[in-house]
Design an enzyme around this catalytic site. Structure first.
Site, PDB file in Angstrom:
ATOM      1  N   HIS A 285       7.320   2.184   1.093  1.00  0.00           N
ATOM      2  CA  HIS A 285       7.002   3.235   0.120  1.00  0.00           C
ATOM      3  C   HIS A 285       5.760   4.032   0.493  1.00  0.00           C
ATOM      4  O   HIS A 285       4.749   3.490   0.894  1.00  0.00           O
ATOM      5  CB  HIS A 285       6.939   2.700  -1.310  1.00  0.00           C
ATOM      6  CG  HIS A 285       5.833   1.734  -1.611  1.00  0.00           C
ATOM      7  ND1 HIS A 285       4.570   2.146  -1.964  1.00  0.00           N
ATOM      8  CD2 HIS A 285       5.811   0.387  -1.634  1.00  0.00           C
ATOM      9  CE1 HIS A 285       3.818   1.078  -2.206  1.00  0.00           C
ATOM     10  NE2 HIS A 285       4.535  -0.001  -2.003  1.00  0.00           N
ATOM     11  N   ASP A 297      -0.496  -1.665   1.664  1.00  0.00           N
ATOM     12  CA  ASP A 297       0.484  -1.449   0.590  1.00  0.00           C
ATOM     13  C   ASP A 297       0.602   0.026   0.291  1.00  0.00           C
ATOM     14  O   ASP A 297      -0.130   0.556  -0.532  1.00  0.00           O
ATOM     15  CB  ASP A 297       0.060  -2.237  -0.650  1.00  0.00           C
ATOM     16  CG  ASP A 297       1.079  -2.189  -1.766  1.00  0.00           C
ATOM     17  OD1 ASP A 297       2.216  -1.780  -1.514  1.00  0.00           O
ATOM     18  OD2 ASP A 297       0.714  -2.568  -2.905  1.00  0.00           O
ATOM     19  N   GLU A 331       6.937   3.759  -5.721  1.00  0.00           N
ATOM     20  CA  GLU A 331       7.226   2.344  -5.945  1.00  0.00           C
ATOM     21  C   GLU A 331       6.238   1.753  -6.940  1.00  0.00           C
ATOM     22  O   GLU A 331       6.600   0.958  -7.796  1.00  0.00           O
ATOM     23  CB  GLU A 331       7.146   1.569  -4.615  1.00  0.00           C
ATOM     24  CG  GLU A 331       7.651   0.119  -4.683  1.00  0.00           C
ATOM     25  CD  GLU A 331       6.602  -0.898  -5.095  1.00  0.00           C
ATOM     26  OE1 GLU A 331       6.971  -2.020  -5.448  1.00  0.00           O
ATOM     27  OE2 GLU A 331       5.397  -0.571  -5.082  1.00  0.00           O
ATOM     28  N   GLU A 332       4.979   2.158  -6.815  1.00  0.00           N
ATOM     29  CA  GLU A 332       3.907   1.472  -7.553  1.00  0.00           C
ATOM     30  C   GLU A 332       4.008   1.605  -9.066  1.00  0.00           C
ATOM     31  O   GLU A 332       3.798   0.630  -9.780  1.00  0.00           O
ATOM     32  CB  GLU A 332       2.530   1.972  -7.094  1.00  0.00           C
ATOM     33  CG  GLU A 332       2.163   1.598  -5.660  1.00  0.00           C
ATOM     34  CD  GLU A 332       2.013   0.090  -5.434  1.00  0.00           C
ATOM     35  OE1 GLU A 332       2.189  -0.692  -6.378  1.00  0.00           O
ATOM     36  OE2 GLU A 332       1.743  -0.298  -4.290  1.00  0.00           O
ATOM     37  N   ASP A 359       7.348  -4.268   2.627  1.00  0.00           N
ATOM     38  CA  ASP A 359       6.373  -3.962   1.571  1.00  0.00           C
ATOM     39  C   ASP A 359       5.591  -5.222   1.206  1.00  0.00           C
ATOM     40  O   ASP A 359       5.412  -5.542   0.034  1.00  0.00           O
ATOM     41  CB  ASP A 359       7.081  -3.379   0.340  1.00  0.00           C
ATOM     42  CG  ASP A 359       6.093  -2.959  -0.748  1.00  0.00           C
ATOM     43  OD1 ASP A 359       4.895  -2.797  -0.440  1.00  0.00           O
ATOM     44  OD2 ASP A 359       6.515  -2.805  -1.909  1.00  0.00           O
ATOM     45  N   HIS A 429      -3.860  -3.570  -3.890  1.00  0.00           N
ATOM     46  CA  HIS A 429      -4.258  -2.698  -5.014  1.00  0.00           C
ATOM     47  C   HIS A 429      -5.771  -2.602  -5.206  1.00  0.00           C
ATOM     48  O   HIS A 429      -6.224  -2.308  -6.317  1.00  0.00           O
ATOM     49  CB  HIS A 429      -3.622  -3.171  -6.336  1.00  0.00           C
ATOM     50  CG  HIS A 429      -2.125  -3.138  -6.335  1.00  0.00           C
ATOM     51  ND1 HIS A 429      -1.373  -3.520  -7.411  1.00  0.00           N
ATOM     52  CD2 HIS A 429      -1.224  -2.769  -5.388  1.00  0.00           C
ATOM     53  CE1 HIS A 429      -0.083  -3.391  -7.127  1.00  0.00           C
ATOM     54  NE2 HIS A 429       0.040  -2.942  -5.897  1.00  0.00           N
TER      55      HIS A 429
END
Lengths: 472, 472
Positions: A285, A297, A331-332, A359, A429
């Site tokens: 993503h 990520d 995606e997130e 991912d 994140h």
């Protein structure tokens, strides 16, 4: 006569042996070629450098996300694929606003500043911030124990840590993520004024980890601000609460939700030479959170997926089936890209035989997990020995990836690259998810491992699955 | 009668099945216990923090090395082992002196400073430094091609890089380390004034990597100064030489060799309850290079080995055999500790059935390599499935560790922990080998993996090996 029969048998046998040998040899040589090209002359690391350092965090709906769409499309166009296109998709737009600010105040002591970050999708605090007493809980199920009377007007502090004893760190994450995702909507039902969630990381440090959250069907006026607090500050807050349960927590956030905006999945493909209608997807993503640069990520998954197609082109392996890279948007905080891709694929009656997602970070690859029928998985397992020289040992059923999930059903085999996961949640994140946390070799090994599996699926395909085995 | 026989058979069979099951179950539970204790309540990370940040680089003969001996002895004493002692050993003493300084000067251009580090054991340059023309070579074998006439008075620049296509990075290291170890002695034979060696790292960065070198039997007056240059500066020097083969290289080093000094191996043991004379060794090396803090090489191995004994004590597993931790002194530039330990063991006719070393960095463990006879290895392989839940998959013959190498021979099985090796040479012997490059979980998983193998060897032992199988 017997003599001649023996001779014929011998010739036939030798021919078979050679043919048999040469398939295996051919596969083995092609895998070696893919690994060599990725390690000696790969492009994944340079692409990721650009995505991370020239563009940065790529939150859906942001200027950076639009730049990432433009950049990856341009780079795919340079690969001389058969086609490259953008697939429009509407995505949520949320902005963080000014940097969040928070402190603890216990009685007359000076305030202690702590590190927080708004959860993606959270509403802002009042402009002057939110100041309230705190109730520490170990999970959603503790709320009922306190009840509305005690919770009303307070800040709920979810502090259940990730389990350190689980070897698969994603399991530890899965065991805590409900606090982040549903913590605000559940606490709001008891009248809480706000929530603070312990960051989902094994590491005790000062970096808060953001991530998606949902208010479910709560009306706007019931929505309360939700932030993650660093693990170090979570420990501190917890110890302060033991000393003085009556302390105040203050935080100020100016995040905001907007109307949906248009963005894109980026898609490129090499048309199959023999079975162009059988489609193999490889993807990651393109969006990321905003507080790091999204190198692990999922910048890693993006550039590894692009590299798979580049490796096919550079190695001169002309695929029999259509190989398509899909860089999914959002995606997130929405999965809109993954849903849109599957929706269009279905509408166009496309036949996806296989989809592979990366991912889980750009770490040393250990193998893959699969969503496949028993007969499909048996076939996949027959390839496992080809991966031994590359220390790829993990071939297990169970789970693939979020973005390809909507393709599930029918004959489609789904797979997720499984890199070593021990460090993943140190970066996930957080502001620490940056390019310098990427090791070039580990990233490149991942790309080669993906390309190798795609090569084998392309070479051998999958048979139709018996009706009773079809995954729903 | 037949009926009774069946019943007896059934009872006997069930008893066996239960007994069989319970051995496996017992092992499986004990491994789980060792992993849990290491991950939830381990001490390895805190010990390494102290070794790295409170003590730092621990070069043989240095004050830091002496402090590390003192510290680890004290910490072992806290573990309530049956005995802890120091084993004296004479070690070489070499000091780096003032920080090295080097630059390139091409014609009238301003000088460009480059990053070098003296190789361990090198002589100093003249006090005013060494300035000379440079010949770039790709290995020792190139020297003869140039011959004395061209080499005399010049600096030989060994620039063969580590191969990126080898999956096992130690193989890539093995393919280049001759330049560092023997580069000076070979170049000196052709009259070179000095040598500069490309750092042994896959990463292109500004950090030079030191390491051991030898002058062989060259007399003192023939010894020439040897330094490693960072990979980035090696690339730069090489490109400058293509532009101007006549450029000057200057470097200044004030390193110095002293007489040997006394130091120690640190040893602790838990006496075996049933077979106290069968000794199992687990160890790493306490010394390190001086320019980092030796967290990966080999602080990690030291604390993991200590942790193995701590885990036995804390878990209440009383070993049948004697389990001994050995923290070897002087692996890096002499192997005196490893040799001394084996010499004393031999003199005392000790029966070492097994020795396990951790000296490949504190990264996620993948398995072990073994020096073992076929029958011993077969027994070891029968344990492999117990490690599957911990993603330990690599059980291969071939190589163990430098410090335990001198124990080889007879019935002794040797093993080396094999962590993921992709990042190792980014840190190895460089200023970047520091505590912050250690991931707590990865370190702890390594300790638990070692403890698990030691547990199995302790539980089942090894049979005497047939004469013809004995490793010489």
């Amino acid at each position: 006569m017997k003599k001649y029969l023996s001779l014929i048998f011998l010739v036939a046998f030798s021919y078979n042996a050679v043919a048999q040998m040469s398939f295996e040899e051919q596969d083995s040589l092609n895998l070696r070629k893919l690994y060599d090209m990725s390690l000696l002359n790969g492009k994944s690391y340079a692409w990721l450098d650009h995505l991370s350092n020239k563009i940065g965090g790529r939150l859906s709906g942001s200027v950076n996300a639009a730049q990432a769409v433009e950049y990856t499309k341009t780079e795919l166009e340079k690969l001389d694929l058969d086609s490259v296109w953008l697939q429009p998709v509407m995505v949520p737009k949320w902005t963080r606003g000014a940097k969040e600010y928070a402190y603890i105040q216990s009685a007359d002591s000076p305030t202690t500043t702590v590190n927080i970050t708004a959860l993606g999708g959270s509403v802002a605090t009042p402009e002057t911030g939110l100041r309230a007493k705190v109730i520490e809980v170990q999970g959603l199920e503790d709320l009922a124990h306190y009840g509305r009377e005690q919770i009303e007007g307070k800040i709920i502090f979810y502090n259940r840590p990730m389990r350190a004893d689980l070897i698969h760190t994603f399991e530890a994450y899965g065991g805590c993520v409900d606090q982040r995702y549903a913590g605000a909507q559940e606490a709001a039902k008891f009248g809480a004024a706000g929530v603070i969630v312990r960051s989902l990381s094994h590491k005790i440090d000062e970096y808060p980890h953001t991530g998606s959250m949902s208010y479910g069907d709560l009306p706007d006026e019931k929505r309360i601000p939700a932030a993650a607090i660093s693990t170090k500050d979570a420990e501190y807050l917890s110890s302060m609460l033991r000393l003085n349960p009556d302390l105040d927590f203050y935080y100020k956030m100016s995040c905001r939700n907007y109307e949906d905006v248009e963005s894109h999945n980026v898609i490129g493909e090499i048309k199959g030479s023999q079975f162009p209608d059988e489609i193999i997807v490889v993807g990651g993503h393109l969006d990321s959170w905003d507080i790091g640069d999204g190198a692990h990520d999922d910048g890693a998954g993006v550039v590894q997926s692009m590299e798979v197609l580049r490796l096919f082109k550079e190695s001169g392996i002309r695929p029999k089936r259509t190989i398509r890279v899909v860089l999914f948007m959002n995606e997130e905080n929405g999965l809109r890209g993954g849903n849109k891709y599957a929706e269009v694929a279905k509408k166009n009656r496309e036949n996806h035989i296989f989809a592979l997602e990366s991912d889980a970070g750009g770490f040393t690859p250990r193998g893959f997990s699969f969503d496949a029928s028993p007969s499909q998985f048996k076939k996949i397992q027959s390839w496992q020995s080809l991966f031994k020289p590359y220390l790829i040992h993990y071939f297990e059923l169970g789970g693939s990836g979020a973005d390809i999930g909507p393709l599930k059903g029918g004959n489609t085999v789904l797979a997720g690259l499984r890199p070593d996961s021990q460090r993943y949640f140190d970066y996930h994140h957080a502001a620490t998810d940056t390019f310098d946390a990427i090791n070039k070799r580990e990233l490149e090994l991942g790309a080669a491992t993906m390309a190798s599996l795609v090569y084998l699926v392309d070479t051998y395909g999958f048979e139709q699955v018996p009706e009773k085995e079809i995954l729903k």
